[in-house]
Scaffold this motif. Sequence first.
Motif, PDB file in Angstrom:
ATOM      1  N   GLU A 289       0.849  -1.157   0.141  1.00 58.82           N
ATOM      2  CA  GLU A 289      -0.072  -0.060   0.024  1.00 58.82           C
ATOM      3  C   GLU A 289       0.806   1.213   0.108  1.00 58.82           C
ATOM      4  O   GLU A 289       1.871   1.374   0.666  1.00 58.82           O
ATOM      5  N   HIS A 290       0.269   2.304  -0.765  1.00 58.08           N
ATOM      6  CA  HIS A 290       1.313   3.315  -0.988  1.00 58.08           C
ATOM      7  C   HIS A 290       0.103   4.707  -0.801  1.00 58.08           C
ATOM      8  O   HIS A 290      -0.953   4.479  -1.034  1.00 58.08           O
ATOM      9  N   ILE A 291       0.384   5.408   0.407  1.00 55.00           N
ATOM     10  CA  ILE A 291      -0.455   6.338   0.538  1.00 55.00           C
ATOM     11  C   ILE A 291       0.348   7.796   0.405  1.00 55.00           C
ATOM     12  O   ILE A 291       1.570   7.972   0.845  1.00 55.00           O
ATOM     13  N   VAL A 292      -0.186   8.496  -0.535  1.00 51.12           N
ATOM     14  CA  VAL A 292       0.415   9.765  -0.871  1.00 51.12           C
ATOM     15  C   VAL A 292      -0.406  11.026  -1.070  1.00 51.12           C
ATOM     16  O   VAL A 292      -1.699  10.738  -0.863  1.00 51.12           O
ATOM     17  N   ILE A 293      -0.144  12.221  -0.631  1.00 51.72           N
ATOM     18  CA  ILE A 293      -0.877  13.283  -0.758  1.00 51.72           C
ATOM     19  C   ILE A 293      -0.561  13.977  -1.923  1.00 51.72           C
ATOM     20  O   ILE A 293       0.703  14.407  -2.547  1.00 51.72           O
ATOM     21  N   VAL A 294      -1.591  14.365  -2.762  1.00 53.72           N
ATOM     22  CA  VAL A 294      -1.414  15.090  -4.109  1.00 53.72           C
ATOM     23  C   VAL A 294      -0.611  16.712  -3.702  1.00 53.72           C
ATOM     24  O   VAL A 294      -1.568  17.486  -3.278  1.00 53.72           O
ATOM     25  N   LYS A 295       0.380  17.009  -4.393  1.00 50.61           N
ATOM     26  CA  LYS A 295       0.808  18.471  -3.937  1.00 50.61           C
ATOM     27  C   LYS A 295       1.006  19.046  -5.401  1.00 50.61           C
ATOM     28  O   LYS A 295       0.874  20.423  -5.480  1.00 50.61           O
ATOM     29  N   GLN A 296       0.904  18.452  -6.561  1.00 54.99           N
ATOM     30  CA  GLN A 296       1.044  19.007  -7.937  1.00 54.99           C
ATOM     31  C   GLN A 296       0.121  17.937  -8.622  1.00 54.99           C
ATOM     32  O   GLN A 296       0.358  16.945  -8.703  1.00 54.99           O
ATOM     33  N   LEU A 297      -0.436  18.519  -9.629  1.00 57.95           N
ATOM     34  CA  LEU A 297      -1.284  17.829 -10.728  1.00 57.95           C
ATOM     35  C   LEU A 297      -0.476  17.541 -11.925  1.00 57.95           C
ATOM     36  O   LEU A 297       0.008  18.701 -12.545  1.00 57.95           O
ATOM     37  N   LEU A 298      -0.263  16.525 -12.319  1.00 55.40           N
ATOM     38  CA  LEU A 298       0.210  16.269 -13.476  1.00 55.40           C
ATOM     39  C   LEU A 298      -0.520  15.355 -14.554  1.00 55.40           C
ATOM     40  O   LEU A 298      -1.353  14.405 -14.157  1.00 55.40           O
ATOM     41  N   THR A 299      -0.476  15.641 -15.907  1.00 55.91           N
ATOM     42  CA  THR A 299      -1.249  14.967 -16.810  1.00 55.91           C
ATOM     43  C   THR A 299      -0.350  14.091 -17.791  1.00 55.91           C
ATOM     44  O   THR A 299      -0.742  13.420 -18.555  1.00 55.91           O
ATOM     45  N   LYS A 300       0.928  14.226 -17.596  1.00 60.65           N
ATOM     46  CA  LYS A 300       1.927  13.316 -18.575  1.00 60.65           C
ATOM     47  C   LYS A 300       3.074  12.810 -17.606  1.00 60.65           C
ATOM     48  O   LYS A 300       3.195  13.401 -16.552  1.00 60.65           O
ATOM     49  N   ARG A 301       3.407  11.742 -18.046  1.00 54.48           N
ATOM     50  CA  ARG A 301       4.566  11.234 -17.238  1.00 54.48           C
ATOM     51  C   ARG A 301       5.723  12.009 -17.276  1.00 54.48           C
ATOM     52  O   ARG A 301       6.172  12.412 -18.303  1.00 54.48           O
ATOM     53  N   VAL A 302       6.490  11.988 -16.137  1.00 55.49           N
ATOM     54  CA  VAL A 302       7.511  12.980 -16.042  1.00 55.49           C
ATOM     55  C   VAL A 302       8.619  12.181 -15.227  1.00 55.49           C
ATOM     56  O   VAL A 302       8.372  10.968 -15.021  1.00 55.49           O
ATOM     57  N   GLY A 303       9.835  12.916 -15.349  1.00 55.16           N
ATOM     58  CA  GLY A 303      10.994  12.286 -14.699  1.00 55.16           C
ATOM     59  C   GLY A 303      10.638  11.875 -13.412  1.00 55.16           C
ATOM     60  O   GLY A 303       9.804  12.462 -12.555  1.00 55.16           O
ATOM     61  N   ALA A 304      11.557  11.185 -12.839  1.00 53.27           N
ATOM     62  CA  ALA A 304      11.351  10.477 -11.318  1.00 53.27           C
ATOM     63  C   ALA A 304      11.567  11.856 -10.280  1.00 53.27           C
ATOM     64  O   ALA A 304      10.704  12.024  -9.277  1.00 53.27           O
ATOM     65  N   ALA A 305      12.466  12.610 -10.454  1.00 57.50           N
ATOM     66  CA  ALA A 305      12.810  13.955  -9.495  1.00 57.50           C
ATOM     67  C   ALA A 305      11.451  14.776  -9.537  1.00 57.50           C
ATOM     68  O   ALA A 305      11.016  15.283  -8.400  1.00 57.50           O
ATOM     69  N   ILE A 306      10.541  15.206 -10.927  1.00 59.26           N
ATOM     70  CA  ILE A 306       9.462  16.053 -10.846  1.00 59.26           C
ATOM     71  C   ILE A 306       8.519  15.117 -10.035  1.00 59.26           C
ATOM     72  O   ILE A 306       7.568  15.546  -9.475  1.00 59.26           O
ATOM     73  N   ALA A 307       8.454  13.888 -10.210  1.00 58.86           N
ATOM     74  CA  ALA A 307       7.028  13.077  -9.998  1.00 58.86           C
ATOM     75  C   ALA A 307       7.441  13.056  -8.322  1.00 58.86           C
ATOM     76  O   ALA A 307       6.147  12.866  -7.645  1.00 58.86           O
TER      77      ALA A 307
END
Length: 123
Positions: A61-79
């Motif tokens: 299980e991964h629990i994450v909070i949305v800090k930024q909305l992304l619509t395209k797959r991006v690099g690992a650092a940006i993700a």
Amino acid sequence: MAEQPSTVRVDVWTWSVRLYKTRSAATEAAKAGHIRVNGDRAKPAQPVRIGDEVRAFTDREHIVIVKQLLTKRVGAAIAQAAIEDRTPVLPPKEERAAPVIRERGLGRPTKRDRRAIERLRGR
């Protein structure tokens, strides 16, 4: 420059921040009920907003909070910058329950065996 959307589909967002390897895998996970947004089961097209809690069940299980909305797959650092990871840390291997190994040819465990296995695992 393009305007930032106010919502993004949950399957697109979980794929964009690299919780799932493919968008179709994220869509299938949402259909199967493996993605929750703010505690509720999410359909693939459910919108997510900044500040929402997303729980995705992959290998764990991964629990994450949305800090930024992304619509395209991006690099690992940006993700990584687009999420606040609240996933509990796995215990060290020494503290994990040992796998239960049954001898070959015994068939399915009986109800008594299953209960003993669950006790060993601490459930």
